[in-house]
Design an enzyme around this catalytic site. Structure first.
Site, PDB file in Angstrom:
ATOM      1  N   ASN B 421      -0.910   3.156  -1.173  1.00 28.91           N
ATOM      2  CA  ASN B 421      -1.591   3.353   0.010  1.00 28.91           C
ATOM      3  C   ASN B 421      -1.278   1.910   1.099  1.00 28.91           C
ATOM      4  O   ASN B 421      -0.646   1.837   1.737  1.00 28.91           O
ATOM      5  CB  ASN B 421      -2.909   3.906   0.203  1.00 28.91           C
ATOM      6  CG  ASN B 421      -3.332   4.294   1.804  1.00 28.91           C
ATOM      7  OD1 ASN B 421      -2.759   4.007   2.559  1.00 28.91           O
ATOM      8  ND2 ASN B 421      -4.243   5.159   1.595  1.00 28.91           N
ATOM      9  N   ASP B 422      -2.190   1.084   0.673  1.00 30.01           N
ATOM     10  CA  ASP B 422      -2.374  -0.180   1.206  1.00 30.01           C
ATOM     11  C   ASP B 422      -0.973  -1.013   1.506  1.00 30.01           C
ATOM     12  O   ASP B 422      -0.590  -1.357   2.512  1.00 30.01           O
ATOM     13  CB  ASP B 422      -3.281  -0.908   0.611  1.00 30.01           C
ATOM     14  CG  ASP B 422      -4.733  -0.742   0.846  1.00 30.01           C
ATOM     15  OD1 ASP B 422      -4.926   0.242   1.899  1.00 30.01           O
ATOM     16  OD2 ASP B 422      -5.618  -0.815   0.076  1.00 30.01           O
ATOM     17  N   VAL B 423      -0.184  -0.762   0.448  1.00 32.68           N
ATOM     18  CA  VAL B 423       0.994  -1.450   0.134  1.00 32.68           C
ATOM     19  C   VAL B 423       2.240  -1.027   1.148  1.00 32.68           C
ATOM     20  O   VAL B 423       3.161  -1.750   1.276  1.00 32.68           O
ATOM     21  CB  VAL B 423       1.545  -1.804  -1.113  1.00 32.68           C
ATOM     22  CG1 VAL B 423       0.482  -2.255  -2.152  1.00 32.68           C
ATOM     23  CG2 VAL B 423       2.047  -0.377  -1.854  1.00 32.68           C
ATOM     24  N   TYR B 461      -7.803   1.285  -0.651  1.00 30.83           N
ATOM     25  CA  TYR B 461      -8.832   0.541  -0.976  1.00 30.83           C
ATOM     26  C   TYR B 461      -9.204  -0.584  -0.142  1.00 30.83           C
ATOM     27  O   TYR B 461     -10.390  -0.772   0.042  1.00 30.83           O
ATOM     28  CB  TYR B 461      -8.345  -0.384  -2.207  1.00 30.83           C
ATOM     29  CG  TYR B 461      -9.144  -1.213  -2.749  1.00 30.83           C
ATOM     30  CD1 TYR B 461     -10.241  -1.047  -3.667  1.00 30.83           C
ATOM     31  CD2 TYR B 461      -9.021  -2.749  -2.596  1.00 30.83           C
ATOM     32  CE1 TYR B 461     -11.023  -1.982  -4.058  1.00 30.83           C
ATOM     33  CE2 TYR B 461      -9.991  -3.758  -3.397  1.00 30.83           C
ATOM     34  CZ  TYR B 461     -10.950  -3.453  -3.806  1.00 30.83           C
ATOM     35  OH  TYR B 461     -11.778  -4.356  -4.327  1.00 30.83           O
ATOM     36  N   ALA B 462      -8.288  -0.839   0.762  1.00 30.20           N
ATOM     37  CA  ALA B 462      -8.627  -1.999   1.741  1.00 30.20           C
ATOM     38  C   ALA B 462      -9.596  -1.417   3.046  1.00 30.20           C
ATOM     39  O   ALA B 462     -10.124  -1.946   3.993  1.00 30.20           O
ATOM     40  CB  ALA B 462      -7.600  -2.780   2.404  1.00 30.20           C
TER      41      ALA B 462
END
Lengths: 113, 497
Positions: B421-423, B461-462
């Site tokens: 997700n974040d990446v 996560y972020a």
């Protein structure tokens, strides 16, 4: 004492090897970061040499017990570390399995650069 | 006890130098994918030779305690190395790292208070005592911090970062007390040795060392508990560096060339990895060392207002399979000629590696060229994702790092995101003020179509909303367990054949 390696030399060795380490490690592709790290981790178990020196040098039984525990812990670190590193590296295969070295090289220039 | 008077000592020092150089060569080879195995062999061989030489040099080759310790350690280490699963590698490395830190701190304890006989590298001078004490102050937090990290990675403690009340003050207090004890202990031992004979345990010294263990051990714990699950790559790299530094300083105290040199190299390598993780995760090294607030203090998702989403609207148009789409993913995936798969930690959590391998085979049978895009922090330690995929028999030349693959997304027909997700969040380029702003991400939006196999469409996560989910003209979300979603993709390809 004249035959002894001076402390200053050792500090220098520490600094120089840190610099050498910096240059060697900077070029490692991220593909290999986990085995690299576990290999480094295994190497840091070389503190076992310190444990052996401590065992030989101490005059107390408490000191000997501590030193033996240190030898045990460091051995776990070394053997376990090199073991898992070897296991991981054996998994790194390319498409054609066991290729000739020349063939492998051609593949690598593609994948790591 | 006098070690190696004359020739033996020269031989020991020379061989220490030679072994140091071969370790350098071994590490150099470890960094080349074709020679890494050789490098590992050289390093382990050097360690073995060093141990045997040291046994002879220190005249303890006949002492049975040492052989018992060596045998028990080898057995335990070997068992661990054989049993551990590849998904458990991060906690395994963290655990071994902690054990190494423990060994270093025991060594320094003996050097400080073991009543060392004077002939051992001038074991009584003030410099040696300070070096030993420094190694102790680094070794103990390496042990406690690594154990916390290993426990968190093994899910024995909650994944969430812990930031206790007065964390900052408590850490500062521990650093201060450690500093005081670090200054006092070597000096105390030094004066003690001037006045009395070295024999006989000294109670105040033992108490002071115990107090030092508590203060720097606590410092290690306070450091590690405020680093959450997904930030573990940072934590492990840093602790790895610490264990090297601790060993290196212990080597200075013990007057051992090889130990000093290896400690320096390991310390540097850990720092390099820490730095590259920092860049990949958009964090600064300072944040790790100085607890100014909860590590990765993340604003509520709403604060990234320019990317605030309307998940409710988009979830209205899902079809019978629970797929949100404005095009037929099956049609797209069947004709795709170039496919990039982006695996994230979600894939590892769902244990979907072997299904990914199956998907790869199907796509290739279909005539597609498939490569994998690996973000530096995909996984729980640096490079972990590569190991997981290699474990599933995926050839390593298909695994590409972020820098080399980012230009290729524009030529790619389909991107398949699995549990990441974040990446892949494009907000990293635009959403100022969010924790991921400026973080290098995989530029998946350049591709023609994007298939996302994520558990849900919640922020990663972020905590930053991911606009990919709303690009319904090119992106499709398969919600739910990664195994089922990949199964769906495989069946879509099956129909074609």
């Amino acid at each position: 004492m004249e035959n002894e390696i001076s402390k200053l030399t050792l500090v220098l060795i520490f600094c120089v090897s840190a610099i050498i380490g910096y240059f060697i490690i900077s070029g490692v592709p991220s593909l290999l970061h986990t085995p690299l790290m576990s290999g480094m981790n295994a190497l840091s178990g070389i503190t076992i040499l310190g444990a052996l020196a401590a065992f030989a040098g101490t005059v107390r039984s408490g000191g000997r017990i501590l030193a033996c525990t240190a030898v045990l812990a460091a051995t776990v670190n070394i053997v376990g570390g090199f073991g898992v590193t070897g296991r991981m590296l054996r998994m790194f295969k390319n498409t054609r399995g066991n290729m000739s070295r020349a063939g492998k090289k051609a593949e690598i220039t593609n994948s790591t650069e | 006890m006098i070690f190696g008077s004359g020739n033996l000592q020269s031989i020991y020092y020379v061989s220490g130098g030679v072994l140091s150089l071969s370790v350098v060569a071994g590490i150099y080879l470890s960094g080349k994918v074709l020679h890494a195995k050789t490098g590992n062999m050289i390093n382990s061989g050097a360690a073995l030779i060093a141990v045997i030489l040291s046994l002879a040099y220190y005249g303890i080759i006949t002492s049975y305690e040492i052989w018992i310790s060596l045998a028990a350690g080898s057995l335990l280490g070997l068992m661990g190395a054989i049993k551990i699963r590849m998904t458990e590698m991060p906690q395994g490395v963290a655990f071994l790292n902690g054990i190494g830190g423990l060994a270093s701190s025991f060594v320094s304890w003996v050097f400080i208070s073991g009543g060392m006989s004077g002939a051992l590298s001038g074991g009584t001078d003030l410099f040696t005592l300070y070096a030993a004490c420094a190694a102790f102050c680094v070794g103990v937090p390496t042990f406690t911090g690594s154990m916390i990290a290993a426990a968190r990675l093994h899910k024995l403690i909650p994944q969430k970062q812990l930031f206790i009340k007065a964390h900052k003050q408590l850490s500062a207090l521990m650093y201060l007390l450690t500093g005081i004890l670090f200054t006092a202990i070597p000096y105390y031992v030094f004066t003690l040795k001037q006045t009395t004979a070295a024999a006989g345990a000294d109670l105040p010294l033992i108490l002071m060392l115990a107090a030092l263990s508590v203060t720097c051990g606590m410092a290690g714990i306070l450091f590690a508990i405020r680093i959450g699950g997904a930030d573990m790559p940072l934590c492990i790299s840093f602790l790895n560096s610490l264990s090297g530094v601790s060993g290196g300083i212990a080597g200075i105290a013990a007057g051992n060339i090889l130990l000093t040199a290896v400690g320096g190299i390991v310390g540097a390598s850990g720092l390099i990895l820490t730095r590259s993780m920092c860049v990949a995760m958009n964090r600064r090294l300072k944040e790790i060392l100085i607890p100014s607030g909860p590590f990765a203090s993340l604003p509520a998702p709403a604060s990234g207002s320019n990317v605030s989403g309307d998940m409710e609207n988009s979830s209205g148009s899902r079809d019978a399979q629970g797929i949100i789409s404005s095009f037929d993913p099956a049609a797209v995936i069947r004709v795709a000629k170039k496919v990039i798969i982006v695996p994230g930690y979600g894939m590892a959590q769902a244990q979907a590696q072997s299904l990914v391998r199956e998907l790869l085979d199907k796509l290739e049978q279909n005539g597609a060229e498939v490569i994998f895009a690996i973000h530096p922090v995909a996984g729980r330690m640096p490079g972990h994702m590569n190991v997981l995929l290699c474990d599933a028999d995926i050839p390593y030349e298909k695994l590409r790092d972020m820098e080399s693959i980012n230009p290729e997304f524009k030529n790619c027909d389909v991107v398949i995101i699995i549990g990441a997700n974040d990446v892949v969040n494009p907000s990293a380029n635009t959403a100022k003020g969010t924790p991921i702003y400026g973080m290098p991400v995989l530029e998946v939006t350049a591709a023609k179509h994007i298939l996302i196999c994520n558990y849900d469409s919640k922020p990663g996560y972020a905590g930053v909303d991911n606009p990919l989910y709303r690009m319904t003209d090119k992106a499709v979300l398969f919600e739910g367990d990664a195994k089922e979603s990949i199964g769906k993709l495989i069946r879509m390809l099956d129909v074609n054949n």
